[in-house]
Design a protein around this motif. Structure first.
Motif, PDB file in Angstrom:
ATOM      1  N   UNK A 219       8.992  -3.082   0.259  1.00 19.38           N
ATOM      2  CA  UNK A 219       8.359  -3.348   1.548  1.00 19.38           C
ATOM      3  C   UNK A 219       8.425  -2.110   2.447  1.00 19.38           C
ATOM      4  N   UNK A 220       9.592  -1.502   2.551  1.00 17.79           N
ATOM      5  CA  UNK A 220       9.730  -0.296   3.371  1.00 17.79           C
ATOM      6  C   UNK A 220       8.872   0.829   2.812  1.00 17.79           C
ATOM      7  N   UNK A 221       8.820   0.944   1.486  1.00 18.73           N
ATOM      8  CA  UNK A 221       7.983   1.961   0.855  1.00 18.73           C
ATOM      9  C   UNK A 221       6.516   1.760   1.208  1.00 18.73           C
ATOM     10  N   UNK A 222       6.104   0.488   1.394  1.00 21.11           N
ATOM     11  CA  UNK A 222       4.712   0.210   1.737  1.00 21.11           C
ATOM     12  C   UNK A 222       4.288   0.815   3.061  1.00 21.11           C
ATOM     13  N   UNK A 223       5.226   0.972   3.977  1.00 16.75           N
ATOM     14  CA  UNK A 223       4.876   1.570   5.258  1.00 16.75           C
ATOM     15  C   UNK A 223       4.536   3.051   5.126  1.00 16.75           C
ATOM     16  N   UNK A 224       4.863   3.652   3.994  1.00 14.10           N
ATOM     17  CA  UNK A 224       4.518   5.049   3.769  1.00 14.10           C
ATOM     18  C   UNK A 224       3.179   5.253   3.093  1.00 14.10           C
ATOM     19  N   UNK A 225       2.432   4.183   2.870  1.00 13.51           N
ATOM     20  CA  UNK A 225       1.133   4.312   2.200  1.00 13.51           C
ATOM     21  C   UNK A 225       0.014   4.767   3.123  1.00 13.51           C
ATOM     22  N   UNK A 226       0.273   4.857   4.401  1.00  9.18           N
ATOM     23  CA  UNK A 226      -0.743   5.307   5.341  1.00  9.18           C
ATOM     24  C   UNK A 226      -0.080   5.767   6.626  1.00  9.18           C
ATOM     25  N   UNK A 227      -0.820   6.459   7.483  1.00 17.11           N
ATOM     26  CA  UNK A 227      -0.217   7.025   8.697  1.00 17.11           C
ATOM     27  C   UNK A 227       0.082   6.003   9.780  1.00 17.11           C
ATOM     28  N   UNK A 228      -0.535   4.826   9.727  1.00 17.23           N
ATOM     29  CA  UNK A 228      -0.337   3.877  10.818  1.00 17.23           C
ATOM     30  C   UNK A 228      -0.217   2.449  10.295  1.00 17.23           C
ATOM     31  N   UNK A 229       0.514   2.273   9.215  1.00 17.87           N
ATOM     32  CA  UNK A 229       0.694   0.937   8.648  1.00 17.87           C
ATOM     33  C   UNK A 229       1.586   0.117   9.575  1.00 17.87           C
ATOM     34  N   UNK A 230       1.120  -1.056   9.944  1.00 17.74           N
ATOM     35  CA  UNK A 230       1.905  -1.900  10.847  1.00 17.74           C
ATOM     36  C   UNK A 230       2.340  -3.208  10.201  1.00 17.74           C
ATOM     37  N   UNK A 231       1.820  -3.523   9.015  1.00 17.12           N
ATOM     38  CA  UNK A 231       2.184  -4.761   8.332  1.00 17.12           C
ATOM     39  C   UNK A 231       2.078  -4.538   6.830  1.00 17.12           C
ATOM     40  N   UNK A 232       3.060  -5.020   6.103  1.00 16.95           N
ATOM     41  CA  UNK A 232       3.068  -4.922   4.643  1.00 16.95           C
ATOM     42  C   UNK A 232       3.303  -6.312   4.070  1.00 16.95           C
ATOM     43  N   UNK A 233       2.502  -6.697   3.110  1.00 17.90           N
ATOM     44  CA  UNK A 233       2.700  -7.983   2.435  1.00 17.90           C
ATOM     45  C   UNK A 233       2.611  -7.755   0.935  1.00 17.90           C
ATOM     46  N   UNK A 234       2.888  -8.795   0.184  1.00 19.87           N
ATOM     47  CA  UNK A 234       2.847  -8.662  -1.264  1.00 19.87           C
ATOM     48  C   UNK A 234       2.564  -9.981  -1.926  1.00 19.87           C
ATOM     49  N   UNK A 235       2.590  -9.962  -3.254  1.00 17.45           N
ATOM     50  CA  UNK A 235       2.306 -11.187  -3.989  1.00 17.45           C
ATOM     51  C   UNK A 235       3.515 -12.123  -3.936  1.00 17.45           C
ATOM     52  N   UNK A 236       3.217 -13.400  -4.083  1.00 15.17           N
ATOM     53  CA  UNK A 236       4.269 -14.426  -4.157  1.00 15.17           C
ATOM     54  C   UNK A 236       4.000 -15.242  -5.416  1.00 15.17           C
ATOM     55  N   UNK A 237       4.413 -14.743  -6.573  1.00  9.32           N
ATOM     56  CA  UNK A 237       4.096 -15.457  -7.811  1.00  9.32           C
ATOM     57  C   UNK A 237       4.894 -16.742  -7.943  1.00  9.32           C
ATOM     58  N   UNK A 238       4.342 -17.676  -8.703  1.00 10.07           N
ATOM     59  CA  UNK A 238       5.030 -18.930  -8.956  1.00 10.07           C
ATOM     60  C   UNK A 238       6.331 -18.666  -9.695  1.00 10.07           C
ATOM     61  N   UNK A 239       7.407 -19.277  -9.226  1.00  8.65           N
ATOM     62  CA  UNK A 239       8.688 -19.148  -9.900  1.00  8.65           C
ATOM     63  C   UNK A 239       8.920 -20.232 -10.924  1.00  8.65           C
ATOM     64  N   UNK A 240       8.090 -21.272 -10.887  1.00  6.85           N
ATOM     65  CA  UNK A 240       8.253 -22.384 -11.820  1.00  6.85           C
ATOM     66  C   UNK A 240       6.926 -23.119 -11.955  1.00  6.85           C
ATOM     67  N   UNK A 241       6.521 -23.388 -13.200  1.00  5.80           N
ATOM     68  CA  UNK A 241       5.372 -24.266 -13.476  1.00  5.80           C
ATOM     69  C   UNK A 241       5.855 -25.269 -14.513  1.00  5.80           C
ATOM     70  N   UNK A 242       6.548 -26.269 -14.015  1.00  5.68           N
ATOM     71  CA  UNK A 242       7.165 -27.274 -14.872  1.00  5.68           C
ATOM     72  C   UNK A 242       6.465 -28.615 -14.772  1.00  5.68           C
ATOM     73  N   UNK A 243       5.639 -28.792 -13.711  1.00  2.61           N
ATOM     74  CA  UNK A 243       4.979 -30.074 -13.479  1.00  2.61           C
ATOM     75  C   UNK A 243       3.484 -29.855 -13.255  1.00  2.61           C
ATOM     76  N   UNK A 244       2.658 -30.900 -13.436  1.00  3.70           N
ATOM     77  CA  UNK A 244       1.223 -30.766 -13.150  1.00  3.70           C
ATOM     78  C   UNK A 244       0.950 -30.371 -11.697  1.00  3.70           C
ATOM     79  N   UNK A 245       1.742 -30.866 -10.756  1.00  2.00           N
ATOM     80  CA  UNK A 245       1.529 -30.517  -9.346  1.00  2.00           C
ATOM     81  C   UNK A 245       1.742 -29.028  -9.117  1.00  2.00           C
ATOM     82  N   UNK A 246       2.763 -28.439  -9.741  1.00  2.00           N
ATOM     83  CA  UNK A 246       2.998 -27.006  -9.598  1.00  2.00           C
ATOM     84  C   UNK A 246       1.856 -26.206 -10.210  1.00  2.00           C
ATOM     85  N   UNK A 247       1.339 -26.652 -11.348  1.00  2.00           N
ATOM     86  CA  UNK A 247       0.219 -25.960 -11.982  1.00  2.00           C
ATOM     87  C   UNK A 247      -1.032 -26.048 -11.126  1.00  2.00           C
TER      88      UNK A 247
END
Length: 265
Positions: A219-247
């Motif tokens: 996240x901190x490294x992301x602020x170095x990708x441009x001269x005026x980065x004010x927000x950094x986000x990323x992916x939030x992958x599924x940690x579990x797909x054990x049920x049909x609802x999660x899928x």
């Protein structure tokens, strides 16, 4: 398989005490390119095929693996599971197809390493409401990150009991503070956390999320990708797909599988 064969054992993203009772369940984990290369060299030296075992994979027919190089995630592969194992040769071939380097940001030789004296202070804000069982796993993962300069602010949002307060105070961890937002609502809780944060960067996560150990470094490294980065986000992958609802949920979100870094203006 030969029990003496070189082995690569992968751990699940989340430990679940229950086996899936649905035939569409997908085992979720990660694999590092370096680990595959090391296992491949050991297998070639021994002249025996490598065994790739998945811990806790009983009852799963497929696996989804986040493939990682030292400096960044490269993508995902899905592969068939048989007797809690995957075919190592097939896994190696699929991972090789993902190894594409960004032209402007080559893969680093290792994860971002920040000296403690040079690290930008970060405050992690975790908003929660009467979900101590989830909060435990979330805080455990946050406190285990590899970043050297951070504190954690738990916002107890309109609690009905004092369970969260008792749990957080019981940690007796000087990195963790607890504040209370009496009015319910996630936006209110996040704003309360923002107003009380002391770090130069404020990092939000939820009480039902397990963060990666390199999360804050990336996240901190992301602020170095441009001269005026004010927000950094990323992916939030599924940690579990054990049920049909999660899928069902996994198929309908857009933040779970993109590993391409992009800059928006």
């Amino acid at each position: 398989m030969d029990p003496a064969a070189p082995a690569l054992t992968l751990r699940p993203a989340l430990d679940s005490p229950e086996r899936p009772d649905w035939d569409g369940a997908v085992w979720i984990g990660e694999v590092w390119v370096g680990a595959i290369e090391d296992a491949d060299r050991a297998g070639r030296a021994a002249g025996i095929p490598v065994r790739c075992r998945l811990a806790g994979a009983e009852g799963y027919g497929r696996a989804r693996l986040l493939v990682r190089a030292d400096g960044r995630p490269l993508g995902f592969v899905e592969i068939e599971v048989s007797e809690s194992s995957v075919n190592f040769g097939e896994l190696r071939r699929r991972v090789a197809g993902l190894r594409v380097t960004e032209p402007d940001r080559p893969v680093r030789a290792g994860p971002a390493r920040v000296a403690e004296g040079n690290a930008v202070p970060v405050t992690v804000v975790v908003c929660t409401r009467d979900r101590v069982s989830m909060l435990r796993a979330a805080l455990r993962s946050v406190l285990a990150v590899d970043y050297p300069s951070f504190d954690v602010l738990v916002v107890d949002n309109a609690p009905r009991t004092d369970a969260t307060r008792q749990y957080v105070l019981g940690l007796a961890d000087p990195r963790v503070r607890l504040i209370r937002e009496p009015l319910p609502g996630l936006s209110r809780a996040r704003n309360t956390g923002l107003s009380a944060a002391t770090g130069d960067i404020v990092a939000y996560t939820d009480d039902d999320v397990v963060v990666d150990r390199h999360w804050l470094s990336a996240l901190v490294d992301g602020f170095g990708r441009g001269p005026s980065v004010s927000c950094v986000s990323g992916m939030v992958p599924a940690g579990e797909i054990r049920t049909p609802a999660q899928a069902y949920f996994d198929r309908r979100v857009g933040w779970s599988d993109s590993t391409d870094a992009r800059v928006f203006d």
